[in-house]
Design a protein around this motif. Structure first.
Motif, PDB file in Angstrom:
ATOM      1  N   SER A   2      27.255   8.614  39.742  1.00  0.00           N
ATOM      2  CA  SER A   2      27.641  10.021  39.633  1.00  0.00           C
ATOM      3  C   SER A   2      27.875  10.569  41.033  1.00  0.00           C
ATOM      4  O   SER A   2      27.286  10.098  42.010  1.00  0.00           O
ATOM      5  N   VAL A   3      28.735  11.564  41.145  1.00  0.00           N
ATOM      6  CA  VAL A   3      29.096  12.093  42.455  1.00  0.00           C
ATOM      7  C   VAL A   3      29.231  13.609  42.378  1.00  0.00           C
ATOM      8  O   VAL A   3      29.632  14.155  41.352  1.00  0.00           O
ATOM      9  N   SER A   4      28.862  14.280  43.460  1.00  0.00           N
ATOM     10  CA  SER A   4      29.042  15.733  43.556  1.00  0.00           C
ATOM     11  C   SER A   4      29.447  16.080  44.984  1.00  0.00           C
ATOM     12  O   SER A   4      29.158  15.342  45.936  1.00  0.00           O
ATOM     13  N   GLU A   5      30.109  17.210  45.123  1.00  0.00           N
ATOM     14  CA  GLU A   5      30.627  17.618  46.433  1.00  0.00           C
ATOM     15  C   GLU A   5      29.521  18.191  47.307  1.00  0.00           C
ATOM     16  O   GLU A   5      28.595  18.859  46.834  1.00  0.00           O
ATOM     17  N   LEU A   6      29.617  17.936  48.616  1.00  0.00           N
ATOM     18  CA  LEU A   6      28.726  18.534  49.597  1.00  0.00           C
ATOM     19  C   LEU A   6      29.509  19.548  50.422  1.00  0.00           C
ATOM     20  O   LEU A   6      30.624  19.266  50.879  1.00  0.00           O
ATOM     21  N   GLU A   7      28.924  20.719  50.607  1.00  0.00           N
ATOM     22  CA  GLU A   7      29.607  21.768  51.364  1.00  0.00           C
ATOM     23  C   GLU A   7      29.650  21.451  52.854  1.00  0.00           C
ATOM     24  O   GLU A   7      30.638  21.723  53.528  1.00  0.00           O
ATOM     25  N   ASN A   8      28.565  20.883  53.379  1.00  0.00           N
ATOM     26  CA  ASN A   8      28.471  20.653  54.820  1.00  0.00           C
ATOM     27  C   ASN A   8      28.502  19.155  55.118  1.00  0.00           C
ATOM     28  O   ASN A   8      27.551  18.438  54.802  1.00  0.00           O
ATOM     29  N   PRO A   9      29.572  18.660  55.699  1.00  0.00           N
ATOM     30  CA  PRO A   9      29.664  17.227  55.979  1.00  0.00           C
ATOM     31  C   PRO A   9      28.578  16.725  56.928  1.00  0.00           C
ATOM     32  O   PRO A   9      27.927  15.721  56.645  1.00  0.00           O
ATOM     33  N   ILE A  57      31.025   2.610  45.318  1.00  0.00           N
ATOM     34  CA  ILE A  57      30.752   3.999  45.692  1.00  0.00           C
ATOM     35  C   ILE A  57      32.017   4.686  46.189  1.00  0.00           C
ATOM     36  O   ILE A  57      32.365   5.793  45.764  1.00  0.00           O
ATOM     37  N   LEU A  58      32.736   4.030  47.094  1.00  0.00           N
ATOM     38  CA  LEU A  58      33.925   4.656  47.675  1.00  0.00           C
ATOM     39  C   LEU A  58      35.055   4.782  46.650  1.00  0.00           C
ATOM     40  O   LEU A  58      35.790   5.780  46.658  1.00  0.00           O
ATOM     41  N   ASP A  59      35.197   3.794  45.777  1.00  0.00           N
ATOM     42  CA  ASP A  59      36.224   3.891  44.736  1.00  0.00           C
ATOM     43  C   ASP A  59      35.965   5.091  43.827  1.00  0.00           C
ATOM     44  O   ASP A  59      36.892   5.806  43.426  1.00  0.00           O
ATOM     45  N   TYR A  60      34.704   5.321  43.514  1.00  0.00           N
ATOM     46  CA  TYR A  60      34.356   6.428  42.628  1.00  0.00           C
ATOM     47  C   TYR A  60      34.578   7.770  43.320  1.00  0.00           C
ATOM     48  O   TYR A  60      35.116   8.706  42.724  1.00  0.00           O
ATOM     49  N   THR A  61      34.184   7.876  44.587  1.00  0.00           N
ATOM     50  CA  THR A  61      34.404   9.144  45.304  1.00  0.00           C
ATOM     51  C   THR A  61      35.893   9.394  45.497  1.00  0.00           C
ATOM     52  O   THR A  61      36.348  10.539  45.448  1.00  0.00           O
ATOM     53  N   ARG A  62      36.650   8.333  45.688  1.00  0.00           N
ATOM     54  CA  ARG A  62      38.104   8.481  45.832  1.00  0.00           C
ATOM     55  C   ARG A  62      38.735   8.960  44.529  1.00  0.00           C
ATOM     56  O   ARG A  62      39.616   9.833  44.533  1.00  0.00           O
ATOM     57  N   ALA A  63      38.269   8.409  43.429  1.00  0.00           N
ATOM     58  CA  ALA A  63      38.799   8.811  42.117  1.00  0.00           C
ATOM     59  C   ALA A  63      38.499  10.271  41.817  1.00  0.00           C
ATOM     60  O   ALA A  63      39.269  10.946  41.115  1.00  0.00           O
ATOM     61  N   GLU A  64      37.384  10.769  42.363  1.00  0.00           N
ATOM     62  CA  GLU A  64      36.996  12.160  42.141  1.00  0.00           C
ATOM     63  C   GLU A  64      37.493  13.087  43.246  1.00  0.00           C
ATOM     64  O   GLU A  64      37.135  14.266  43.271  1.00  0.00           O
ATOM     65  N   ASN A  65      38.300  12.551  44.166  1.00  0.00           N
ATOM     66  CA  ASN A  65      38.819  13.317  45.310  1.00  0.00           C
ATOM     67  C   ASN A  65      37.701  13.911  46.161  1.00  0.00           C
ATOM     68  O   ASN A  65      37.798  15.035  46.661  1.00  0.00           O
ATOM     69  N   LEU A  66      36.624  13.134  46.328  1.00  0.00           N
ATOM     70  CA  LEU A  66      35.479  13.580  47.121  1.00  0.00           C
ATOM     71  C   LEU A  66      35.133  12.556  48.193  1.00  0.00           C
ATOM     72  O   LEU A  66      33.969  12.387  48.557  1.00  0.00           O
ATOM     73  N   ILE A  67      36.159  11.875  48.701  1.00  0.00           N
ATOM     74  CA  ILE A  67      35.937  10.806  49.658  1.00  0.00           C
ATOM     75  C   ILE A  67      35.482  11.322  51.024  1.00  0.00           C
ATOM     76  O   ILE A  67      34.853  10.619  51.804  1.00  0.00           O
ATOM     77  N   ASN A  68      35.764  12.597  51.333  1.00  0.00           N
ATOM     78  CA  ASN A  68      35.449  13.118  52.664  1.00  0.00           C
ATOM     79  C   ASN A  68      34.007  13.570  52.818  1.00  0.00           C
ATOM     80  O   ASN A  68      33.421  13.440  53.900  1.00  0.00           O
ATOM     81  N   SER A  69      33.433  14.114  51.757  1.00  0.00           N
ATOM     82  CA  SER A  69      32.048  14.579  51.846  1.00  0.00           C
ATOM     83  C   SER A  69      31.463  14.690  50.446  1.00  0.00           C
ATOM     84  O   SER A  69      31.887  15.540  49.659  1.00  0.00           O
ATOM     85  N   SER A  70      30.502  13.828  50.142  1.00  0.00           N
ATOM     86  CA  SER A  70      29.936  13.860  48.796  1.00  0.00           C
ATOM     87  C   SER A  70      28.538  13.251  48.751  1.00  0.00           C
ATOM     88  O   SER A  70      28.129  12.500  49.640  1.00  0.00           O
ATOM     89  N   ARG A  71      27.849  13.614  47.699  1.00  0.00           N
ATOM     90  CA  ARG A  71      26.528  13.071  47.362  1.00  0.00           C
ATOM     91  C   ARG A  71      26.732  12.140  46.176  1.00  0.00           C
ATOM     92  O   ARG A  71      27.233  12.545  45.136  1.00  0.00           O
TER      93      ARG A  71
END
Length: 269
Positions: free
Chosen positions: A102-109, A63-77
């Motif tokens: 799959s990953v998508s960005e979250l506006e509110n952490p 999960i974290l590797d994928y969010t990191r690859a998508e530059n969404l490590i700070n806040s994501s679904r």
């Protein structure tokens, strides 16, 4: 790992798949162990073969590797969908698994408390059976899709689902809680509701609030109209207060208090 095409994917063809939706905040998977063990339990219920390397650490790293690859490590679904490998019709050839993320960005952490108008009603066209399969997240969510269409057509923010005994078990996208006379209630998993991760968190947190007792019990549609407060929970939104059910309007004091405590908990863990 070999990935299926749409023409052969058993999750697409038969709904032969389970999934977890997790929230990543500041490089951390919230409620990691709860998600992992629910996924393992779901896979066992569907008689899937769990690979030896599919450990808690592997689950987290994927999960974290994928969010990191998508530059969404700070806040994501993040959604991880596990499906049985290709082959067979209703009777599978093997029980080995594949998965996609799959990953998508979250506006509110953090979890926001939003008290704007949020009206719900019952969705009565179809019901959910009181059985073990109803408590896990399979890719067969047709009732949720149809209920969402019904809500949109009728100007509702959400709908509440019933089981085959006509008790309220959950919302389209989360578990339901009801406060009445100082007692916070939510339907038991045995009634057919999803064994929600946020549901578990709220049950634990609510026990720390003075003058509130917590119980799991069946809830009838009639009970809703006598409630002081209603709210819906899931791991992405946190807590969503319900402001109106039919002609009844609700307060949201406990929802706000629980949201504050929830944010404190995720900061400390």
């Amino acid at each position: 790992m070999q990935f299926s095409s749409i023409q052969t994917n058993r999750g697409f063809l038969f709904g032969d798949a389970v999934f977890e939706t997790v929230k990543v905040l500041d490089g951390k998977v919230l409620f990691l162990e709860d998600h992992y063990f629910r996924l393992m339990s779901s896979m066992r219920i569907l008689r899937m073969e769990i690979p030896m390397n599919f450990t808690l650490e592997f689950f987290e790293n994927e999960i974290l590797d994928y969010t990191r690859a998508e530059n969404l490590i700070n806040s994501s679904r993040v959604r991880i969908t596990v499906y049985r490998q290709d082959g067979g019709l209703y009777n599978p050839v093997v029980n080995d698994i594949n998965y996609v993320i799959s990953v998508s960005e979250l506006e509110n952490p953090l979890y926001d408390f939003v008290s704007s108008d949020y009206e719900v009603d019952l969705y009565k066209d179809f019901t959910i059976s009181k059985q073990l399969l109803s408590s896990i997240k399979t890719t067969n969510r047709v009732i949720n899709v149809l209920g969402s269409i019904y809500a949109k057509e009728n100007g509702l923010a959400n709908c509440l689902l019933l089981n085959n005994e006509k008790n309220v078990i959950e919302a389209l996208n989360g578990n339901i809680f009801m406060l009445k006379d100082g007692i916070l209630s939510t339907p038991p998993v045995s009634d057919g509701c999803l064994n929600g991760i946020m549901r578990k968190q709220i049950l634990d947190i609510a026990k720390t609030i003075e003058n509130i007792s917590v119980e799991e019990k069946s809830i009838s549609p009639f009970d809703l109209q006598k409630a002081d407060e209603l709210f819906i929970t899931n791991v992405i939104k946190g807590i969503q207060p319900v402001t109106r059910y039919r002609k009844k309007e609700f307060q949201s004091d406990i929802s706000e208090q629980l949201t504050q405590k929830l944010n404190i908990k995720i900061r400390l863990n």
